[in-house]
Design a protein around this motif. Structure first.
Motif, PDB file in Angstrom:
ATOM      1  N   PRO A 311     -22.654  74.615   6.788  1.00 41.11           N
ATOM      2  CA  PRO A 311     -23.953  74.014   7.106  1.00 41.11           C
ATOM      3  C   PRO A 311     -24.912  75.015   7.730  1.00 41.11           C
ATOM      4  O   PRO A 311     -24.496  75.951   8.410  1.00 41.11           O
ATOM      5  CB  PRO A 311     -23.579  72.898   8.097  1.00 41.11           C
ATOM      6  CG  PRO A 311     -22.266  73.295   8.666  1.00 41.11           C
ATOM      7  CD  PRO A 311     -21.562  74.054   7.597  1.00 41.11           C
ATOM      8  N   LYS A 312     -26.189  74.800   7.489  1.00 40.09           N
ATOM      9  CA  LYS A 312     -27.252  75.602   8.102  1.00 40.09           C
ATOM     10  C   LYS A 312     -28.262  74.620   8.697  1.00 40.09           C
ATOM     11  O   LYS A 312     -29.211  74.206   8.031  1.00 40.09           O
ATOM     12  CB  LYS A 312     -27.928  76.501   7.063  1.00 40.09           C
ATOM     13  CG  LYS A 312     -27.028  77.583   6.489  1.00 40.09           C
ATOM     14  CD  LYS A 312     -26.682  78.628   7.535  1.00 40.09           C
ATOM     15  CE  LYS A 312     -25.804  79.734   6.952  1.00 40.09           C
ATOM     16  NZ  LYS A 312     -25.367  80.681   8.011  1.00 40.09           N
ATOM     17  N   PHE A 313     -28.016  74.239   9.933  1.00 40.35           N
ATOM     18  CA  PHE A 313     -28.883  73.256  10.582  1.00 40.35           C
ATOM     19  C   PHE A 313     -30.106  73.945  11.195  1.00 40.35           C
ATOM     20  O   PHE A 313     -29.984  74.971  11.852  1.00 40.35           O
ATOM     21  CB  PHE A 313     -28.143  72.516  11.693  1.00 40.35           C
ATOM     22  CG  PHE A 313     -26.955  71.715  11.220  1.00 40.35           C
ATOM     23  CD1 PHE A 313     -27.029  70.940  10.082  1.00 40.35           C
ATOM     24  CD2 PHE A 313     -25.762  71.748  11.933  1.00 40.35           C
ATOM     25  CE1 PHE A 313     -25.944  70.201   9.652  1.00 40.35           C
ATOM     26  CE2 PHE A 313     -24.670  71.012  11.513  1.00 40.35           C
ATOM     27  CZ  PHE A 313     -24.752  70.238  10.366  1.00 40.35           C
ATOM     28  N   ALA A 475     -19.384  73.242  11.487  1.00 41.12           N
ATOM     29  CA  ALA A 475     -20.535  72.369  11.710  1.00 41.12           C
ATOM     30  C   ALA A 475     -20.917  72.338  13.189  1.00 41.12           C
ATOM     31  O   ALA A 475     -22.102  72.362  13.538  1.00 41.12           O
ATOM     32  CB  ALA A 475     -20.228  70.960  11.204  1.00 41.12           C
ATOM     33  N   LYS A 476     -19.917  72.290  14.073  1.00 37.16           N
ATOM     34  CA  LYS A 476     -20.190  72.308  15.512  1.00 37.16           C
ATOM     35  C   LYS A 476     -20.905  73.591  15.920  1.00 37.16           C
ATOM     36  O   LYS A 476     -21.866  73.576  16.692  1.00 37.16           O
ATOM     37  CB  LYS A 476     -18.881  72.191  16.306  1.00 37.16           C
ATOM     38  CG  LYS A 476     -18.435  70.789  16.601  1.00 37.16           C
ATOM     39  CD  LYS A 476     -17.284  70.867  17.585  1.00 37.16           C
ATOM     40  CE  LYS A 476     -16.499  69.591  17.568  1.00 37.16           C
ATOM     41  NZ  LYS A 476     -15.349  69.653  18.465  1.00 37.16           N
ATOM     42  N   SER A 477     -20.392  74.700  15.427  1.00 35.44           N
ATOM     43  CA  SER A 477     -20.966  76.000  15.773  1.00 35.44           C
ATOM     44  C   SER A 477     -22.421  76.089  15.325  1.00 35.44           C
ATOM     45  O   SER A 477     -23.284  76.572  16.064  1.00 35.44           O
ATOM     46  CB  SER A 477     -20.132  77.108  15.123  1.00 35.44           C
ATOM     47  OG  SER A 477     -20.709  78.368  15.355  1.00 35.44           O
ATOM     48  N   LEU A 479     -24.451  73.527  14.701  1.00 37.18           N
ATOM     49  CA  LEU A 479     -25.261  72.563  15.456  1.00 37.18           C
ATOM     50  C   LEU A 479     -25.613  73.131  16.826  1.00 37.18           C
ATOM     51  O   LEU A 479     -26.749  72.997  17.297  1.00 37.18           O
ATOM     52  CB  LEU A 479     -24.503  71.243  15.603  1.00 37.18           C
ATOM     53  CG  LEU A 479     -25.214  70.142  16.393  1.00 37.18           C
ATOM     54  CD1 LEU A 479     -26.548  69.778  15.762  1.00 37.18           C
ATOM     55  CD2 LEU A 479     -24.325  68.906  16.526  1.00 37.18           C
ATOM     56  N   LYS A 480     -24.655  73.771  17.463  1.00 36.21           N
ATOM     57  CA  LYS A 480     -24.905  74.379  18.766  1.00 36.21           C
ATOM     58  C   LYS A 480     -26.000  75.440  18.667  1.00 36.21           C
ATOM     59  O   LYS A 480     -26.921  75.489  19.503  1.00 36.21           O
ATOM     60  CB  LYS A 480     -23.605  75.000  19.299  1.00 36.21           C
ATOM     61  CG  LYS A 480     -23.715  75.575  20.690  1.00 36.21           C
ATOM     62  CD  LYS A 480     -22.335  76.000  21.190  1.00 36.21           C
ATOM     63  CE  LYS A 480     -22.400  76.494  22.620  1.00 36.21           C
ATOM     64  NZ  LYS A 480     -21.049  76.806  23.158  1.00 36.21           N
ATOM     65  N   LYS A 481     -25.915  76.257  17.652  1.00 33.17           N
ATOM     66  CA  LYS A 481     -26.928  77.311  17.447  1.00 33.17           C
ATOM     67  C   LYS A 481     -28.315  76.697  17.237  1.00 33.17           C
ATOM     68  O   LYS A 481     -29.320  77.145  17.809  1.00 33.17           O
ATOM     69  CB  LYS A 481     -26.524  78.153  16.230  1.00 33.17           C
ATOM     70  CG  LYS A 481     -27.519  79.254  15.882  1.00 33.17           C
ATOM     71  CD  LYS A 481     -27.071  79.957  14.599  1.00 33.17           C
ATOM     72  CE  LYS A 481     -28.131  80.937  14.117  1.00 33.17           C
ATOM     73  NZ  LYS A 481     -27.796  81.500  12.788  1.00 33.17           N
ATOM     74  N   ALA A 482     -28.381  75.633  16.422  1.00 29.82           N
ATOM     75  CA  ALA A 482     -29.666  74.995  16.119  1.00 29.82           C
ATOM     76  C   ALA A 482     -30.275  74.353  17.357  1.00 29.82           C
ATOM     77  O   ALA A 482     -31.494  74.403  17.559  1.00 29.82           O
ATOM     78  CB  ALA A 482     -29.473  73.954  15.016  1.00 29.82           C
ATOM     79  N   LEU A 483     -29.427  73.748  18.212  1.00 25.45           N
ATOM     80  CA  LEU A 483     -29.940  73.105  19.426  1.00 25.45           C
ATOM     81  C   LEU A 483     -30.417  74.142  20.448  1.00 25.45           C
ATOM     82  O   LEU A 483     -31.365  73.893  21.200  1.00 25.45           O
ATOM     83  CB  LEU A 483     -28.866  72.209  20.040  1.00 25.45           C
ATOM     84  CG  LEU A 483     -28.545  70.938  19.243  1.00 25.45           C
ATOM     85  CD1 LEU A 483     -27.380  70.176  19.887  1.00 25.45           C
ATOM     86  CD2 LEU A 483     -29.764  70.043  19.119  1.00 25.45           C
ATOM     87  N   LYS A 484     -29.778  75.295  20.480  1.00 25.47           N
ATOM     88  CA  LYS A 484     -30.231  76.360  21.383  1.00 25.47           C
ATOM     89  C   LYS A 484     -31.597  76.900  20.935  1.00 25.47           C
ATOM     90  O   LYS A 484     -32.434  77.279  21.754  1.00 25.47           O
ATOM     91  CB  LYS A 484     -29.187  77.489  21.422  1.00 25.47           C
ATOM     92  CG  LYS A 484     -27.918  77.114  22.165  1.00 25.47           C
ATOM     93  CD  LYS A 484     -26.828  78.156  22.022  1.00 25.47           C
ATOM     94  CE  LYS A 484     -27.056  79.354  22.901  1.00 25.47           C
ATOM     95  NZ  LYS A 484     -25.898  80.261  22.895  1.00 25.47           N
TER      96      LYS A 484
END
Length: 515
Positions: A311-313, A475-477, A479-484
């Motif tokens: 994924p690329k969120f 996906a977790k990794s 998502l964490k990057k996107a939220l930061k």
């Protein structure tokens, strides 16, 4: 001793294969972690070995002398029963023995000498069984497990029909642990536990003498409790001895070696095919070409797993909101009765807040109250200006016959088919997932579809309720990057400290507001 044997099992949904001729053995006392990316079939495997679904082919055989306990979150809890009484049902066979024992005692006054002699022998046997099974310590066992999983904070006399989804799951987990079966089957048991109770469960499973099979995306938890890892990938299952950390080292080394072997074999195949094509028509060399063809036909070809999209969120952002996001004054939330004391808090633009606290304490209710889904019992909520809010719900438990494509297209009807497929692909979904009905997808794949809606609508405020539940490591990794990277404001409910600690600027502990 083999407890469970799976031989040459294949299974699929429609034209989508999940497993192809996989085999598996569970031995007495083994602590197995079942791992794999979202959609590889972890929960399907659990459903197959518990007879909830029937495999297309192959055999599943349990040892007839062992007991199996499965954390089934759809089990009905009886209205009118307290948490304490529900937990005591784990010892039903012992309570039945006690009842039989008391019935014999009550009937002794009307027995003759011969009947009394037999009755004494029977009561002695029953009493010995009760003592050996620590029957007279049941209350303390119930109290201990209830304390470890946070049920005492809820109140052991509370009617189970009044519990939240997370509290209900805790009760089912506690009852299962009290049963101490020969095999525990646990599918994401930490999803509804906060940090303190995850630590308690970790210690419990580390010392559990019987076998268990565990599915968990909490890698620290998984790594600390398993001694065998079974990896599901590309329709196959591979067994590794050791914890999760050891598995990753061996898996990566094996993957590099497999790639090297594959490249070497492809070079050999290409060389043979070139020779055969060049020489099969010549009379002088056709014999050599046939010999090469036989050699080519005998090659056991190495297969490389298809590349699965990661994924690329990236959250779409709208114009900045006003300075104040929300401000509460003497806010009391709840349903029929208050869940909290008066809450007085304020959030300003750009803040990223993690909301933590035990299940049932009101985290989700607070979110829904802030965005107007729930009406507060009393007090006020003042919202700021120019707010574009996107809300990710924890779970949506309704039947959905849409395909993933249809689900997103209904929301983004101005987009064309290619654009919709691209949106889903960026969330890590393959063509198979995109064309499958949502009801046939795993929990992680369904979460990615719901995230797809949130990501592709412009926002300046994100409200995310347990977004990491069911998501795999990639996906977790992401998502964490996107939220930061997200420049808007964030309210995040999450029980995984390792996930939120590098994202948020503030932590709001709902324990401070509980009654």
């Amino acid at each position: 001793m083999s407890i469970l044997t799976v031989e040459n099992m294949s299974h699929g949904f429609g034209d989508r294969d999940i497993f192809k001729n996989i085999s598996f053995r569970l031995l007495k006392g083994e602590h197995v972690g079942l791992v794999g990316a979202n959609g590889e079939g972890k929960s399907t495997f659990m459903n197959l070995i518990t007879d909830k679904i029937i495999p297309d082919s192959g055999n599943i055989n349990w040892n007839s002398k062992i007991s199996v306990g499965y954390l089934d979150q759809h089990t009905n809890l009886k209205e009118g029963k307290s948490i304490r009484d529900t937990l005591k049902e784990a010892f039903k066979s012992l309570f039945d023995m006690e009842s039989e024992l008391n019935n014999i005692y009550n009937q002794m006054s009307s027995m003759d000498i011969e009947e009394i002699t037999k009755a004494v022998e029977k009561t002695t046997d029953l009493q010995e069984i009760l003592i050996n099974n620590e029957f007279y310590s049941i209350d303390s066992k119930v109290e201990s497990v209830a304390l470890g999983l946070g049920l005492r904070d809820i109140g052991l006399d509370k009617d189970v029909s009044k519990l939240s989804g997370g509290q209900r799951t805790k009760v089912l987990l506690a009852k299962l642990l009290l049963e101490t079966p020969d095999v525990l089957l646990l599918d994401e048991p930490t999803n509804y536990l906060d940090e303190e109770h995850i630590q308690w469960l970790k210690k419990y499973l580390q010392t559990y003498e019987e076998a268990f099979i565990l599915i968990s995306h909490d890698l620290d938890f998984l790594n600390s409790v398993v001694d065998i890892v079974c990896h599901l990938e590309n329709k196959s299952l591979t067994r590794y001895v050791g914890n999760y950390e050891n598995f990753t080292k061996i898996y990566e080394a094996n993957k590099l070696q497999l790639r090297a072997d594959y490249n070497s074999q492809q070079a050999e195949i290409s060389k043979l095919e070139h020779y055969i094509a060049k020489n099969k028509s010549r009379a002088s060399t056709s014999g050599m070409a046939k010999s090469r063809q036989k050699k080519l036909d005998k090659i056991d070809r190495i297969e490389i797993a298809k590349h699965k999209p990661k994924p690329k969120f990236k959250f779409m952002e709208s114009k900045q909101s006003g300075r104040v996001i929300f401000e509460t004054k003497d806010l009391i939330i709840g349903y029929d009765k208050p869940l909290t004391k008066p809450i007085n808090i304020k959030m300003e633009k750009g803040a990223k807040i993690a909301i933590i606290g035990s299940n049932g304490i009101g985290k989700t209710t607070l979110l829904k109250s802030l965005i107007g889904i729930n009406k507060p019992i009393s007090g006020t909520i003042k919202l700021g200006e120019h707010q574009d809010i996107q809300y990710f719900e924890q779970e949506i438990k309704i039947e959905n016959d849409n395909t993933a494509l249809e689900e997103i297209w209904n929301e983004f009807y101005k987009c064309n088919r290619y654009e919709i497929r691209s949106m889903l692909a960026r969330c890590g979904l393959t063509n198979e997932h995109i064309d499958s009905k949502i009801s046939m997808l795993s929990g992680g794949e369904q979460s990615k579809i719901r995230l797809c809606k949130v990501i592709n609508r412009p926002s300046n405020i994100l409200i995310l309720d347990e977004p990491t539940n069911h998501l795999d490591i990639d996906a977790k990794s992401e998502l964490k990057k996107a939220l930061k990277e997200y420049r808007g404001s964030l309210i995040l409910v999450c029980h995984e400290r390792d996930f939120y600690k590098d994202i948020v600027s503030d932590i709001l502990n709902c324990e401070n507001f509980k009654i």
